[in-house]
Motif scaffolding. Sequence first.
Motif, PDB file in Angstrom:
ATOM      1  N   SER A  29       0.808  -1.219   0.000  1.00 24.74           N
ATOM      2  CA  SER A  29       0.000   0.000   0.000  1.00 24.74           C
ATOM      3  C   SER A  29       0.846   1.276   0.000  1.00 24.74           C
ATOM      4  O   SER A  29       0.319   2.364  -0.247  1.00 24.74           O
ATOM      5  CB  SER A  29      -0.940   0.006   1.209  1.00 24.74           C
ATOM      6  OG  SER A  29      -0.199  -0.045   2.415  1.00 24.74           O
ATOM      7  N   SER A  31       3.129   1.871  -2.135  1.00 24.57           N
ATOM      8  CA  SER A  31       3.613   2.093  -3.493  1.00 24.57           C
ATOM      9  C   SER A  31       2.487   2.448  -4.450  1.00 24.57           C
ATOM     10  O   SER A  31       1.451   1.795  -4.476  1.00 24.57           O
ATOM     11  CB  SER A  31       4.307   0.839  -4.001  1.00 24.57           C
ATOM     12  OG  SER A  31       4.776   1.032  -5.326  1.00 24.57           O
ATOM     13  N   HIS A  32       2.720   3.497  -5.233  1.00 22.16           N
ATOM     14  CA  HIS A  32       1.844   3.732  -6.374  1.00 22.16           C
ATOM     15  C   HIS A  32       2.210   2.698  -7.441  1.00 22.16           C
ATOM     16  O   HIS A  32       3.358   2.265  -7.534  1.00 22.16           O
ATOM     17  CB  HIS A  32       2.044   5.139  -6.915  1.00 22.16           C
ATOM     18  CG  HIS A  32       1.955   6.199  -5.865  1.00 22.16           C
ATOM     19  ND1 HIS A  32       0.892   6.294  -4.982  1.00 22.16           N
ATOM     20  CD2 HIS A  32       2.815   7.199  -5.523  1.00 22.16           C
ATOM     21  CE1 HIS A  32       1.095   7.306  -4.159  1.00 22.16           C
ATOM     22  NE2 HIS A  32       2.260   7.871  -4.461  1.00 22.16           N
ATOM     23  N   GLY A  52      -1.329   4.620  -4.067  1.00 22.91           N
ATOM     24  CA  GLY A  52      -1.236   3.577  -3.057  1.00 22.91           C
ATOM     25  C   GLY A  52      -2.554   3.265  -2.372  1.00 22.91           C
ATOM     26  O   GLY A  52      -2.865   2.112  -2.074  1.00 22.91           O
ATOM     27  N   ASN A  73      -5.091  -4.150  -1.931  1.00 16.76           N
ATOM     28  CA  ASN A  73      -3.924  -4.085  -1.048  1.00 16.76           C
ATOM     29  C   ASN A  73      -3.836  -5.277  -0.100  1.00 16.76           C
ATOM     30  O   ASN A  73      -2.756  -5.624   0.380  1.00 16.76           O
ATOM     31  CB  ASN A  73      -3.922  -2.773  -0.269  1.00 16.76           C
ATOM     32  CG  ASN A  73      -3.545  -1.590  -1.152  1.00 16.76           C
ATOM     33  OD1 ASN A  73      -3.012  -1.760  -2.256  1.00 16.76           O
ATOM     34  ND2 ASN A  73      -3.821  -0.377  -0.680  1.00 16.76           N
TER      35      ASN A  73
END
Length: 127
Positions: A29, A31-32, A52, A73
Amino acid sequence: VQLQASGGGLVQAGGSLRLSCAASGRTFSSSHMGWFRQAPGKEREFVASVTGSGGRLVYADSVRGRFTISRDNAKNTVYLQMNSLKPEDTAVYYCGATYGGGWRPDRPDRRDGYKFWGQGTEVTVSS
């Protein structure tokens, strides 16, 4: 960080595919995530991105209205649902993860904003 893309294949024009990219190694979560594609003889181009939290989605003009990016996620996975596929969508599709790289919120389409890449999954759309 490891990214494993899957779901590619051969489909007729007008058909659908769903790509998946499973991530491991860090808190997902944070990280884009983005999808890019590279057709033979062409540069890798941006397709879609998701932040994210999943709260902001961005699409390339060429796929807007046909493709949908999403993430789960809890499963450390990002998806790309591709509908109404066209022969020009034929390419190897790559997922990218930022994890604190040089990602800019005003330019989620920049390749250099993604620090990690998956191995790619091939999509072929026949006419």
